[in-house]
Design a protein around this motif. Structure first.
Motif, PDB file in Angstrom:
ATOM      1  N   GLU A 129       0.856  -1.189   0.000  1.00  0.00           N
ATOM      2  CA  GLU A 129       0.000   0.000   0.000  1.00  0.00           C
ATOM      3  C   GLU A 129       0.886   1.231   0.000  1.00  0.00           C
ATOM      4  O   GLU A 129       1.775   1.356   0.843  1.00  0.00           O
ATOM      5  N   GLY A 130       0.636   2.123  -0.948  1.00  0.00           N
ATOM      6  CA  GLY A 130       1.542   3.254  -1.133  1.00  0.00           C
ATOM      7  C   GLY A 130       2.866   2.714  -1.632  1.00  0.00           C
ATOM      8  O   GLY A 130       2.983   2.300  -2.784  1.00  0.00           O
ATOM      9  N   ASN A 131       3.853   2.689  -0.768  1.00  0.00           N
ATOM     10  CA  ASN A 131       5.119   2.028  -1.101  1.00  0.00           C
ATOM     11  C   ASN A 131       5.572   1.145   0.061  1.00  0.00           C
ATOM     12  O   ASN A 131       6.750   0.808   0.164  1.00  0.00           O
ATOM     13  N   LYS A 132       4.624   0.743   0.902  1.00  0.00           N
ATOM     14  CA  LYS A 132       4.950   0.035   2.136  1.00  0.00           C
ATOM     15  C   LYS A 132       4.536  -1.436   2.100  1.00  0.00           C
ATOM     16  O   LYS A 132       3.486  -1.790   1.554  1.00  0.00           O
ATOM     17  N   MET A 133       5.373  -2.273   2.753  1.00  0.00           N
ATOM     18  CA  MET A 133       5.107  -3.715   2.855  1.00  0.00           C
ATOM     19  C   MET A 133       4.169  -3.966   4.038  1.00  0.00           C
ATOM     20  O   MET A 133       4.567  -4.447   5.096  1.00  0.00           O
ATOM     21  N   VAL A 134       2.901  -3.645   3.855  1.00  0.00           N
ATOM     22  CA  VAL A 134       1.960  -3.677   4.974  1.00  0.00           C
ATOM     23  C   VAL A 134       1.610  -5.087   5.442  1.00  0.00           C
ATOM     24  O   VAL A 134       1.033  -5.261   6.511  1.00  0.00           O
ATOM     25  N   ASP A 135       1.951  -6.089   4.655  1.00  0.00           N
ATOM     26  CA  ASP A 135       1.651  -7.471   5.038  1.00  0.00           C
ATOM     27  C   ASP A 135       2.897  -8.254   5.455  1.00  0.00           C
ATOM     28  O   ASP A 135       2.837  -9.473   5.620  1.00  0.00           O
ATOM     29  N   MET A 136       4.018  -7.573   5.623  1.00  0.00           N
ATOM     30  CA  MET A 136       5.254  -8.281   5.964  1.00  0.00           C
ATOM     31  C   MET A 136       5.103  -9.007   7.302  1.00  0.00           C
ATOM     32  O   MET A 136       4.357  -8.585   8.182  1.00  0.00           O
ATOM     33  N   GLN A 137       5.823 -10.113   7.438  1.00  0.00           N
ATOM     34  CA  GLN A 137       5.824 -10.872   8.680  1.00  0.00           C
ATOM     35  C   GLN A 137       6.737 -10.181   9.696  1.00  0.00           C
ATOM     36  O   GLN A 137       7.856  -9.800   9.379  1.00  0.00           O
ATOM     37  N   LEU A 138       6.246 -10.061  10.914  1.00  0.00           N
ATOM     38  CA  LEU A 138       7.003  -9.379  11.969  1.00  0.00           C
ATOM     39  C   LEU A 138       7.895 -10.391  12.677  1.00  0.00           C
ATOM     40  O   LEU A 138       7.675 -10.754  13.829  1.00  0.00           O
ATOM     41  N   SER A 139       8.939 -10.816  11.984  1.00  0.00           N
ATOM     42  CA  SER A 139       9.732 -11.955  12.443  1.00  0.00           C
ATOM     43  C   SER A 139      10.997 -11.573  13.203  1.00  0.00           C
ATOM     44  O   SER A 139      11.728 -12.446  13.663  1.00  0.00           O
ATOM     45  N   ASN A 140      11.275 -10.282  13.332  1.00  0.00           N
ATOM     46  CA  ASN A 140      12.425  -9.857  14.137  1.00  0.00           C
ATOM     47  C   ASN A 140      12.221  -8.409  14.571  1.00  0.00           C
ATOM     48  O   ASN A 140      11.293  -7.717  14.117  1.00  0.00           O
ATOM     49  N   ASP A 141      13.099  -7.951  15.479  1.00  0.00           N
ATOM     50  CA  ASP A 141      12.945  -6.609  16.044  1.00  0.00           C
ATOM     51  C   ASP A 141      13.056  -5.523  14.979  1.00  0.00           C
ATOM     52  O   ASP A 141      12.377  -4.494  15.053  1.00  0.00           O
ATOM     53  N   LYS A 142      13.909  -5.736  13.983  1.00  0.00           N
ATOM     54  CA  LYS A 142      14.057  -4.740  12.917  1.00  0.00           C
ATOM     55  C   LYS A 142      12.736  -4.531  12.185  1.00  0.00           C
ATOM     56  O   LYS A 142      12.324  -3.386  11.933  1.00  0.00           O
ATOM     57  N   LEU A 143      12.044  -5.632  11.873  1.00  0.00           N
ATOM     58  CA  LEU A 143      10.789  -5.534  11.138  1.00  0.00           C
ATOM     59  C   LEU A 143       9.664  -4.976  12.011  1.00  0.00           C
ATOM     60  O   LEU A 143       8.790  -4.261  11.524  1.00  0.00           O
TER      61      LEU A 143
END
Length: 273
Positions: free
Chosen positions: A218-232
C-alpha cells in the motif's frame, strides 16, 4: 535459428592472475555496470510474463521457479523471500532445484542432465493449468529445465524462462521467454557473475510486480510483511506512525495487538483502536 552461447564466450579480459586486486575489482565492476542496461532491453518480455503470472495468481494459481545450480538457487532465494516480505503463503511462489534441497548448498553431480526429474519434481506439487512455471538457466541448455517446460506445455501449463542467450533451446520451449544477453563473463563461463546478477534483477521485478498487483503493498509500504524480528517490528511501527500520525508508543501497541501493519491501520481507522 542460429544459437551462440555468449555466456560461454571468452572473457573481454585476459591474464587475470596477473592483475592487482584493485584492477580485478575495477574490471568486474565495469562488466557489472552493463547488466541493468541488458535487463532494460528485455522489459517487454518481462512485462509479458509478469502480466500472465499476475492473472494466474489472482485466479488461485501458483508461481514455480525451476532451475539447476546458481539459477536454481536464485529461484529458491526469490521464492523464499515472498512470505516474509509480503505475508503470502509459502505455497504461492515455489522454487525447485535439480538435485533437491541438498543441492542448495552443494552441487549434485549430473542432476541438471536429467530429462525426466524436472517434471517429476513439479508433479510432486500437483501442478495444474492454474499455475505458471518459469525455467531459469543462464545457458538456456539445461535438460532438467527444458524438459520440465516441455511437459508443462504438453499439459497446458503456462511457461516462461529467464536465460542469458538468444534463441536457446529453453527460449524456444518457453511460451514467454525472457532473454537478457549480458555477454561474456569476466571469468570465462562463470555465469554466476553477470548472468546471475541479471537473473536476480529479473526475479526481483517479477515477484515484486506480482505482489504489488495482488494488493500486498500500500503506497510504497510492505503492509503485510511478517514481523519476524525486532528490525521488522520497528519498521512496522514506523509505518503506522507515519500513516496515522500517532505516537510510537501507541503505534507499537496497535501493532502488537493486531499482528500486522495492515490490520493495525485498518482497525484504527475504523474503530480508533
Amino acid at each position: 535459428m542460429d544459437f551462440i552461447k555468449t555466456t560461454e564466450s571468452d572473457s573481454n579480459y585476459d591474464g587475470l592472475e596477473q592483475m592487482s586486486v584493485k584492477d580485478i575489482l575495477k574490471n568486474i565492476n565495469t562488466e557489472d555496470k552493463s547488466v541493468p542496461l541488458a535487463v532494460e532491453k528485455s522489459l517487454p518480455q518481462i512485462e509479458a510474463l509478469t502480466t500472465v503470472t499476475v492473472e494466474k495468481l489472482k485466479n488461485g494459481g501458483r508461481l514455480f521457479y525451476i532451475g539447476a545450480g546458481t539459477s536454481g538457487r536464485l529461484g529458491i532465494l526469490d521464492a523464499s523471500e515472498c512470505p516474509p516480505t509480503f505475508g503470502v503463503s509459502h505455497d504461492l511462489v515455489i522454487g525447485l532445484i535439480a538435485g533437491g534441497d541438498s543441492a542448495i548448498r552443494k552441487a549434485v553431480e549430473f542432476a541438471e542432465d536429467s530429462t525426466t526429474q524436472g517434471w517429476e519434481d513439479l508433479k510432486d506439487y500437483h501442478i495444474s493449468e492454474k499455475d505458471v512455471v518459469v525455467g531459469i538457466a543462464a545457458s538456456g541448455t539445461t535438460p532438467y529445465v527444458i524438459h520440465a517446460l516441455k511437459n508443462c506445455n504438453d499439459n497446458n501449463i503456462i511457461t516462461g524462462c529467464i536465460t542469458c542467450n538468444t534463441n536457446s533451446p529453453l527460449s524456444r520451449e518457453a511460451q514467454f521467454p525472457i532473454e537478457v544477453v549480458v555477454g561474456p563473463e569476466f571469468v570465462t563461463g562463470s555465469s554466476r557473475m553477470k548472468a546471475g546478477t541479471a537473473q536476480k534483477l529479473v526475479l526481483n521485478m517479477i515477484s515484486t510486480a506480482c505482489m504489488i498487483q495482488l494488493g500486498k503493498v500500500e503506497g510504497n509500504k510492505m503492509v503485510d510483511m511478517q514481523l519476524s524480528n525486532d528490525k521488522l517490528v520497528g519498521r512496522g511501527t514506523k509505518m503506522i506512525v507515519d500513516t496515522l500520525n500517532i505516537s510510537p508508543k501507541q503505534a507499537s501497541e496497535l501493532l502488537h495487538k493486531h499482528g500486522s501493519v495492515r490490520l493495525a491501520i485498518e482497525n484504527y481507522k475504523q474503530n480508533g483502536n
